[in-house]
Design an enzyme around this catalytic site. Structure first.
Site, PDB file in Angstrom:
ATOM      1  N   GLY A 119       1.105  -1.841   0.159  1.00 53.04           N
ATOM      2  CA  GLY A 119       0.252  -0.205  -0.005  1.00 53.04           C
ATOM      3  C   GLY A 119       1.156   1.238   0.259  1.00 53.04           C
ATOM      4  CD  GLU A 120       3.818   2.931   2.651  1.00 54.50           C
ATOM      5  OE1 GLU A 120       5.259   3.521   2.716  1.00 54.50           O
ATOM      6  OE2 GLU A 120       3.932   2.387   3.432  1.00 54.50           O
ATOM      7  N   GLY A 121       1.062   4.066  -1.889  1.00 54.71           N
ATOM      8  CA  GLY A 121       1.214   3.943  -3.675  1.00 54.71           C
ATOM      9  C   GLY A 121       2.976   3.651  -3.499  1.00 54.71           C
TER      10      GLY A 121
END
Length: 342
Positions: free
Chosen positions: A309-311
């Site tokens: 996640g988190e880009g």
């Protein structure tokens, strides 16, 4: 007559009306980019997906030779009432702690933005006020959804050539699975996965609470925006707002993995091609992501077994996008190189 801006919208009905005239990719630029690809010093199609990405970017930038001078990554963070049902092995305090880590530059996304040449923005959305538990009632009111969408839209840098989106929020893999289940059917077991490391018992809890939510909110399942209120988090609504704001500004979007894709995919059933300007950075190892990509007709740029996640996956894929535009712009044509094209 000038179209009204998408945000702020007074209601879901008001927003739907404003979405009727979203801009489309420019067919002239697409055609010109395709002609250029066919005349570069290589066999047609030899660069595979790189050619497709360059042509895609040309269409949305409205130029035969698209540029990538400015890339923006935005990570939205939120907390979720569904955590009260024991769906996650970590406490919600971790969301704020990770936001602090992003701010200090200590997370994976900070390093990936540095090496890929992207500006990073972190938007924390009322972390001290989790959404509602969707087994007991809607996660958000219509007003709360619209407010988060406005905040997501406001985070978009309209001077960027591409927008990359990511998220952080303890419990949001359950939210993503619920959104996917609400939008595309199946059962909860088709969409749930380990998230931040849930074991088999936790995954079973996820599936149970999602089905309980489906039963409670059955009346909302035919309306994409209502499903966002029923199950979503503030970061999911903010992602939707950012996706729509980028579309209004004709900025191509690179979504991250399962959670980010599930958030944006809420817009797909609106039937307006709301995700036409979106790419997906990577195929997450989270089990539901490939099924979700199939449902929205998208092919991930990369498949590296990631599920952070988190880009992070989107930021890695930015390097591939830069490569695609570099060869599209910098290669010589057969005529320029004095090579016979056959």
């Amino acid at each position: 007559m000038m179209q009204a801006p998408l945000f702020p919208a007074a209601s879901f009905g008001d927003l739907r009306a404003r979405l009727a005239d979203l801009p489309a990719a420019d067919p002239t630029s697409i055609a010109a980019a395709r002609v250029r690809q066919d005349n570069l010093t290589k066999p047609p199609g030899a660069l595979g997906r790189l050619e497709e990405l360059a042509i895609f970017m040309a269409g949305w930038q409205g130029r035969a030779r698209p540029v990538l001078d400015r890339a923006q990554v935005v990570v939205f963070a939120g907390n979720h009432g569904i955590c009260r049902q024991g769906v996650n092995p970590f406490p919600q305090e971790v969301t704020a702690q990770m936001v602090a880590n992003f701010t200090r530059g200590g997370a994976a996304i900070n390093q990936l933005c540095r090496v890929s040449g992207a500006d990073l923005s972190i938007v924390a959305l009322d972390l001290d006020r989790p959404t509602g538990d969707f087994t007991e009632g809607p996660a958000m009111t219509e007003a709360e959804v619209l407010d988060a969408m406005v905040r997501g839209a406001a985070a978009v840098d309209t001077g960027a050539n591409v927008l990359l989106l990511g998220e952080m929020g303890i419990g949001n893999s359950t939210v993503a699975a619920a959104q996917a289940r609400a939008s595309f059917g199946g059962t909860a077991w088709d969409w749930v996965g380990p998230g931040t490391g849930a074991d088999a018992d936790k995954i079973a809890i996820k599936a149970h609470v999602i089905e309980a939510g489906m039963e409670r909110h059955a009346a909302a399942l035919s309306d994409p925006l209502a499903t966002l209120a029923a199950f979503g988090g503030r970061e999911q609504a903010a992602i939707c707002g950012a996706v729509l704001a980028a579309r209004a500004a004709r900025i191509p979007v690179m979504l991250d993995g399962f959670i980010c894709t599930a958030a944006a995919a809420v817009l797909a059933p609106l039937g307006i091609g709301a995700l036409d300007h979106c790419m997906v950075g990577h195929a997450s190892a989270e089990p539901g992501h490939r099924k979700l990509l199939s449902a929205i007709g998208k092919k991930a740029v990369l498949d590296l077994g990631m599920r952070l996640g988190e880009g992070s996956g989107a930021a890695v894929a930015l390097g591939v996008l830069r490569a695609a535009l570099a060869v599209h712009d910098g290669m010589a044509t057969f005529a320029e190189a004095g090579i016979s094209a056959g």
